[in-house]
Design an enzyme around this catalytic site. Structure first.
Site, mmCIF file in Angstrom:
data_model
loop_
_atom_site.group_PDB
_atom_site.id
_atom_site.type_symbol
_atom_site.label_atom_id
_atom_site.label_comp_id
_atom_site.label_asym_id
_atom_site.label_seq_id
_atom_site.Cartn_x
_atom_site.Cartn_y
_atom_site.Cartn_z
ATOM 1 N N PHE A 140 0.712 -1.197 0.006
ATOM 2 C CA PHE A 140 0.003 -0.063 -0.027
ATOM 3 C C PHE A 140 0.914 1.174 -0.323
ATOM 4 O O PHE A 140 0.876 2.083 -1.015
ATOM 5 C CB PHE A 140 -0.861 -0.109 1.152
ATOM 6 C CG PHE A 140 -1.478 1.065 1.747
ATOM 7 C CD1 PHE A 140 -2.038 2.013 0.587
ATOM 8 C CD2 PHE A 140 -1.545 1.540 3.063
ATOM 9 C CE1 PHE A 140 -2.673 3.287 1.192
ATOM 10 C CE2 PHE A 140 -2.178 2.787 3.460
ATOM 11 C CZ PHE A 140 -2.770 3.822 2.486
ATOM 12 N N ILE A 141 1.620 1.521 1.080
ATOM 13 C CA ILE A 141 2.500 2.718 1.073
ATOM 14 C C ILE A 141 3.564 2.747 0.053
ATOM 15 O O ILE A 141 4.080 3.618 -0.417
ATOM 16 C CB ILE A 141 3.053 2.757 2.484
ATOM 17 C CG1 ILE A 141 1.632 3.068 3.708
ATOM 18 C CG2 ILE A 141 3.798 4.077 2.826
ATOM 19 C CD1 ILE A 141 2.159 3.325 4.940
ATOM 20 N N ILE B 226 1.956 -6.971 8.697
ATOM 21 C CA ILE B 226 1.108 -6.085 9.488
ATOM 22 C C ILE B 226 -0.198 -6.357 10.074
ATOM 23 O O ILE B 226 -0.835 -5.665 10.845
ATOM 24 C CB ILE B 226 0.972 -4.705 8.595
ATOM 25 C CG1 ILE B 226 0.136 -5.137 7.580
ATOM 26 C CG2 ILE B 226 2.419 -4.214 8.139
ATOM 27 C CD1 ILE B 226 -0.347 -3.920 6.842
ATOM 28 N N TYR C 90 2.301 -8.681 16.724
ATOM 29 C CA TYR C 90 2.731 -7.573 15.693
ATOM 30 C C TYR C 90 3.768 -6.348 16.269
ATOM 31 O O TYR C 90 4.666 -5.997 15.876
ATOM 32 C CB TYR C 90 1.623 -7.044 14.997
ATOM 33 C CG TYR C 90 1.918 -5.878 14.251
ATOM 34 C CD1 TYR C 90 2.817 -5.759 13.068
ATOM 35 C CD2 TYR C 90 1.404 -4.705 14.411
ATOM 36 C CE1 TYR C 90 3.104 -4.977 12.279
ATOM 37 C CE2 TYR C 90 1.710 -3.422 13.835
ATOM 38 C CZ TYR C 90 2.408 -3.580 12.655
ATOM 39 O OH TYR C 90 2.557 -2.337 11.937
#
Length: 323
Positions: free
Chosen positions: A8-9, A80, A144
């Site tokens: 995504f990023i 993530i 996480y």
């Protein structure tokens, strides 16, 4: 070099770097299909100007080879999904901790590259005070977050022990086009755009500091070019938080939906893992990077909804949403 470039990023960051005229090497995780993830969205011209490599940050020799000749390494590759970290914590350690160790070693041995490492606001857990500053204690509230704390501490150790020029960026909740449908904003917007009569969510209480993806990428670019001391830590957040309930109301306004909210047990985080509030103090980013968010939450939601509306929805999801 950008690790996690297919995400995504990472994909947005690759495009920003290309637009700025940088030469980019992009590491995408290898799959049997040979997919480049979100880098499939690049234009033909962009694809011609990026050196795409398939591999895995857990492969130390590969990472070392890819870092050679690079001026800056932007390390975004990570697992993530917080609920999944309860099911497979070892995989999070191997990717997030050992993967970061491989990147640090490659940068150290290169002797010339600088590193920008991606942290997360989840490392704070439910905060002791807000707004959260970079000096706030770290709390491993999920496997996480613990894996990301481990990676951050390795960066600190390599800066202190070996003078590796690493900057740790700690984004708060980044959102925008291409974000996973498991994240709260795309799942709310997708359900509303699909004409859902009820929106299925977990808890509406938690409060989050949302940053639009273009602003997060700008923070990375600034960190990549800033002359900061080794081991510097800078968080990226807007300094404004909203509850998930308030966010739903904002999404209703964007989509003109009248859907009501219904609790979905599948979206409730594991017991003890829910971080109740994340609100940043953006002072250090402003002072050290000259960084200021430029896209407000309302505008960012509108842009994200427009992007989602232009994409076909998986029929299985549509059927579920319209029940």
């Amino acid at each position: 070099m950008v690790t996690g470039a297919d995400g995504f990023i990472g994909s947005h960051l690759v495009q920003r770097l290309l637009a700025d005229g940088a030469r980019v090497r992009a590491l995408c995780v290898y799959t049997s299909s040979g997919s480049l993830g979100w880098l499939e969205e690049l234009t033909e011209e962009e694809r011609d100007n990026v050196d795409v490599r398939l591999g895995d940050v857990r492969d130390a020799e590969l990472v070392a080879d890819l870092v050679r000749g690079c001026d800056v390494v932007l390390h975004l590759a990570a697992l993530i999904a917080i609920p999944y970290s309860y099911q497979a914590p070892r995989s999070f350690v191997e990717t997030n901790v050992t993967g970061t160790l491989n990147v640090l070693e490659a940068v150290r041995r290169s002797g010339s590259a600088r590193l920008v490492h991606t942290s997360t606001s989840e490392v704070y857990g439910t905060p002791e005070q807000v707004p959260i500053r970079e000096t706030h204690p770290l709390h491993g509230q999920s496997p996480y977050s613990a894996s990301k704390i481990g990676a951050d501490m390795l960066c600190e150790a390599y800066a202190r022990s070996f003078e590796v020029p690493v900057t740790v960026l700690r984004p708060f909740n980044t959102f925008g086009p291409r974000q996973s449908a498991r994240a709260v904003i795309p799942t709310v917007l997708q359900q509303m755009l699909a004409g859902a009569k009820t929106i299925r969510l977990g808890s509406l209480r938690p409060r989050r500091d949302f940053t639009y993806v273009a602003d997060t990428c700008d923070g990375f670019v600034r960190a990549a070019s800033a002359e900061l001391p080794a081991g510097s830590l800078v968080q990226l957040g807007t300094g404004r938080d909203v509850s998930i309930g308030e966010l739903v109301e904002m999404c209703r306004a964007v989509t003109q939906s009248d859907a009501v909210v219904e609790t979905d047990d599948e979206r409730v985080r594991p017991e003890g893992s829910e971080v109740e509030r994340l609100l940043s103090d953006p002072t250090r980013a402003r002072e050290l990077l000259g960084w200021e968010p430029t896209v407000g939450l309302e505008e960012g939601l509108a842009r994200t909804a427009q992007w989602l509306a232009a994409r076909p929805l998986d029929p299985r999801s549509a059927a579920r949403y319209q029940r």
